[in-house]
Design a protein around this motif. Structure first.
Motif, short mmCIF file in Angstrom:
data_model
loop_
_atom_site.label_atom_id
_atom_site.label_comp_id
_atom_site.label_asym_id
_atom_site.label_seq_id
_atom_site.Cartn_x
_atom_site.Cartn_y
_atom_site.Cartn_z
N GLY A 16 0.82 -1.19 0.00
CA GLY A 16 0.00 0.00 0.00
C GLY A 16 0.86 1.25 0.00
N PRO A 17 0.26 2.41 -0.21
CA PRO A 17 1.02 3.66 -0.30
C PRO A 17 1.47 4.19 1.06
N GLY A 18 0.95 3.64 2.13
CA GLY A 18 1.38 4.05 3.45
C GLY A 18 0.49 5.12 4.08
N THR A 19 0.55 5.19 5.39
CA THR A 19 -0.19 6.19 6.17
C THR A 19 0.79 6.85 7.13
N ARG A 20 0.87 8.17 7.03
CA ARG A 20 1.78 8.89 7.92
C ARG A 20 0.98 9.37 9.13
N LEU A 21 1.38 8.92 10.29
CA LEU A 21 0.70 9.27 11.53
C LEU A 21 1.57 10.22 12.35
N LEU A 22 0.96 11.32 12.75
CA LEU A 22 1.64 12.27 13.63
C LEU A 22 0.78 12.45 14.87
N VAL A 23 1.34 12.11 16.00
CA VAL A 23 0.61 12.24 17.26
C VAL A 23 1.19 13.43 18.03
#
Lengths: 116, 110
Positions: free
Chosen positions: A108-115
């Motif tokens: 998949g293209p990926g998911t960038r998570l910023l917390v």
């Protein structure tokens, strides 16, 4: 060719909230999906292997209660980061294996998570 | 556990140059993957091979099972080839799980 999508592509959330990431195989059935995490300038690290209709298998050091994986159908797996903390900020990538094609993995293209 | 090493770690080339990226692994594998990761993060599968050689456009991938070594070649390189190229292997004992190399960061200058 085979396509895997992820949603969302990018998410920003507050510390303590939960975030759900979806991974879908769009034109094939995926009996197995893999979830990876990638920190900046590092290689992909396998978090867990998700098999349709059964419990996920987690890699050593990955908390199963924090990273909930559900693979309810042959085309969808979800990863929920529960009670997210800033150290969970990362790039999450899924891949899926076509049930009819041995050893292939489509990413998949990926998911960038910023917390925050 | 398989150990996967890539070389070089960083590579800068002029447009048009022929590029080679190498990958070595330590134990028997079921398949080897070459992946491309652009700055935005998305990963594209370039090749999956278990023997011989594959070609797609300007990209060529070869593997030598006896020497546990694979190479990715880019002919007539172009700035749009600038990306991180990752080698990943699935070893026989762990089924479909992949072990990833640390990647080769390629920059192609116009």
């Amino acid at each position: 060719g085979a396509v895997v999508s992820q949603h969302p592509s990018r998410v920003i959330c507050k510390s303590g909230t939960s975030v759900k990431i979806e991974c879908r195989s769009l034109d094939f059935q995926a009996t197995t999906m893999f979830w990876y995490r990638q920190f900046p300038k590092q290689s992909l690290m396998l978090m867990a292997t998700s098999n349709e209709g059964s419990k996920a298998t987690y890699e050593q050091g990955v908390e199963k209660d924090k990273f909930l994986i559900n693979h309810a159908s042959l085309t969808l797996s979800t990863l929920t980061v529960t009670s997210a903390h800033p150290e969970d900020s990362s790039f999450y990538i899924c891949s899926a294996r076509d049930r009819g094609v041995k050893e292939t993995q489509y990413f998949g293209p990926g998911t960038r998570l910023l917390v925050l | 556990k398989n150990e996967v090493e890539q070389s070089p770690q960083n590579l800068t080339a002029q447009e048009g140059e022929f590029i080679t990226i190498n990958c070595s692994y330590s134990v028997g594998i079921s398949a080897l993957h070459w992946l491309q990761q652009h700055p935005g993060g998305g990963i594209v599968s370039l090749f999956m091979l278990s023997s011989g050689k594959k070609k797609h456009g300007r990209l060529i991938a070869t593997i030598n099972i006896q020497e546990k070594h694979s190479s990715l070649h880019i002919t007539a390189s172009h700035p749009r080839d600038s990306a991180v190229y990752i080698c990943a292997v699935g070893d026989i004992s762990s089924g479909d799980k992949l072990t990833f190399g640390t990647g080769t960061r390629l920059a192609v200058r116009p």
